[in-house]
Design a protein around this motif. Structure first.
Motif, PDB file in Angstrom:
ATOM      1  N   THR A 171      -2.837 -12.951   5.595  1.00 52.32           N
ATOM      2  CA  THR A 171      -3.047 -10.957   5.721  1.00 52.32           C
ATOM      3  C   THR A 171      -2.149 -10.643   6.114  1.00 52.32           C
ATOM      4  OG1 THR A 171      -4.659 -10.720   3.977  1.00 52.32           O
ATOM      5  CG2 THR A 171      -3.721  -8.940   5.259  1.00 52.32           C
ATOM      6  N   ASP A 172      -0.972  -9.859   6.327  1.00 54.12           N
ATOM      7  CA  ASP A 172      -0.284  -9.326   7.414  1.00 54.12           C
ATOM      8  C   ASP A 172      -0.418  -7.816   7.533  1.00 54.12           C
ATOM      9  OD1 ASP A 172       1.982  -9.423   6.108  1.00 54.12           O
ATOM     10  OD2 ASP A 172       2.977 -10.469   7.082  1.00 54.12           O
TER      11      ASP A 172
ATOM     12  N   TYR B 187       5.384  -7.019   4.291  1.00 53.96           N
ATOM     13  CA  TYR B 187       3.386  -6.734   4.533  1.00 53.96           C
ATOM     14  C   TYR B 187       3.230  -7.530   3.240  1.00 53.96           C
ATOM     15  CZ  TYR B 187       4.894  -4.482   8.638  1.00 53.96           C
ATOM     16  OH  TYR B 187       5.793  -3.923  10.207  1.00 53.96           O
ATOM     17  N   HIS B 188       1.884  -8.486   3.301  1.00 50.23           N
ATOM     18  CA  HIS B 188       1.615  -8.778   2.446  1.00 50.23           C
ATOM     19  C   HIS B 188       0.094  -8.929   2.374  1.00 50.23           C
ATOM     20  CE1 HIS B 188       5.015 -11.062   3.172  1.00 50.23           C
ATOM     21  NE2 HIS B 188       5.043 -11.241   1.669  1.00 50.23           N
ATOM     22  N   ARG B 189      -0.937  -8.663   1.133  1.00 42.69           N
ATOM     23  CA  ARG B 189      -2.306  -8.228   1.482  1.00 42.69           C
ATOM     24  C   ARG B 189      -2.409  -9.608   0.277  1.00 42.69           C
ATOM     25  NH1 ARG B 189      -0.716  -3.278  -1.519  1.00 42.69           N
ATOM     26  NH2 ARG B 189      -2.152  -3.649  -3.375  1.00 42.69           N
TER      27      ARG B 189
ATOM     28  N   PHE C 118     -10.504  -6.470  -6.508  1.00 45.80           N
ATOM     29  CA  PHE C 118     -11.018  -6.189  -4.856  1.00 45.80           C
ATOM     30  C   PHE C 118     -10.116  -7.218  -3.878  1.00 45.80           C
ATOM     31  CE2 PHE C 118     -14.298  -7.544  -8.060  1.00 45.80           C
ATOM     32  CZ  PHE C 118     -15.602  -6.882  -7.955  1.00 45.80           C
ATOM     33  N   VAL C 119      -9.799  -6.058  -2.721  1.00 48.68           N
ATOM     34  CA  VAL C 119      -8.891  -7.170  -2.095  1.00 48.68           C
ATOM     35  C   VAL C 119      -9.597  -7.616  -0.552  1.00 48.68           C
ATOM     36  CG1 VAL C 119      -6.915  -5.701  -0.228  1.00 48.68           C
ATOM     37  CG2 VAL C 119      -7.504  -4.155  -2.019  1.00 48.68           C
ATOM     38  N   MET C 120      -9.193  -8.339  -0.421  1.00 46.23           N
ATOM     39  CA  MET C 120      -9.868  -9.101   0.873  1.00 46.23           C
ATOM     40  C   MET C 120      -8.646  -9.592   2.064  1.00 46.23           C
ATOM     41  SD  MET C 120      -9.807 -13.002  -1.741  1.00 46.23           S
ATOM     42  CE  MET C 120      -8.568 -13.799  -1.231  1.00 46.23           C
ATOM     43  N   HIS C 121      -9.563 -10.709   2.403  1.00 45.79           N
ATOM     44  CA  HIS C 121      -8.021 -10.437   4.160  1.00 45.79           C
ATOM     45  C   HIS C 121      -8.255 -12.212   3.373  1.00 45.79           C
ATOM     46  CE1 HIS C 121      -6.837 -11.137   7.806  1.00 45.79           C
ATOM     47  NE2 HIS C 121      -7.774 -12.001   8.187  1.00 45.79           N
TER      48      HIS C 121
END
Length: 167
Positions: A95-96, A109-111, A129-132
């Motif tokens: 993740t950036d 950029y990425h998630r 669900f967004v996660m790191h």
């Protein structure tokens, strides 16, 4: 969100590139008609580009990589549980996406997201669900990972999308 109520996602360990991700889901009674869930791990590439006349910027998002699995739901009383595991490819970025809003134009950029779905009568379930995902420490190659039981197939064969990450 009203029909299905709260769905809780638990990570068994922090998510890192090159590692196995194990996720447990606690599901509400309203999902009882569903026998299985669709679980999809996605690396999303997001980019902001300056327009040709430089007066504005546009935003684009694409699913750069994904893997989907179908998992059974186990019911105990009024709640259900599912568990799913994914191997996060070592070759994909962590993740950036900046949280402070300081963005470079013309850079991807990425998630990472986990998308959960289920077919049920009426309104289908569709949750994200967004996660790191942190950058993992590469200590073993795909063969060593398979020998330790962390991957059942070579890492390159586990990819469901053939495109390479933008670097």
């Amino acid at each position: 969100h009203i029909k299905y109520g709260q769905i809780i996602l638990y990570l068994d360990a922090p998510a890192e590139t090159g590692r196995r991700l194990s996720v447990r889901l606690k599901l509400p009674e309203a999902l009882r008609p569903a026998k299985t869930l669709s679980a999809k791990l996605v690396c999303v590439a997001k980019e902001w580009r300056k327009s040709d006349n430089h007066s504005s910027a546009s935003e684009s998002e694409t699913d750069a990589w994904s893997e989907t699995k179908s998992v059974p739901i186990a019911w105990a009383g009024s709640s259900g549980q599912s568990q799913v595991q994914f191997d996060i490819p070592v070759s994909w970025p962590a993740t950036d996406l900046p949280v402070d809003g300081a963005l470079e134009l013309n850079r991807a950029y990425h998630r990472w997201e986990i998308r959960i779905g289920a077919d049920v009568p009426g309104i289908d379930l569709d949750r994200t669900f967004v996660m790191h995902v942190a950058l993992g420490k590469v200590t073993a190659g795909p063969v060593e990972l398979a020998q330790r039981g962390a991957a059942s197939v070579p890492v390159s064969a586990a990819r469901s999308t053939t495109s390479a990450p933008a670097r």
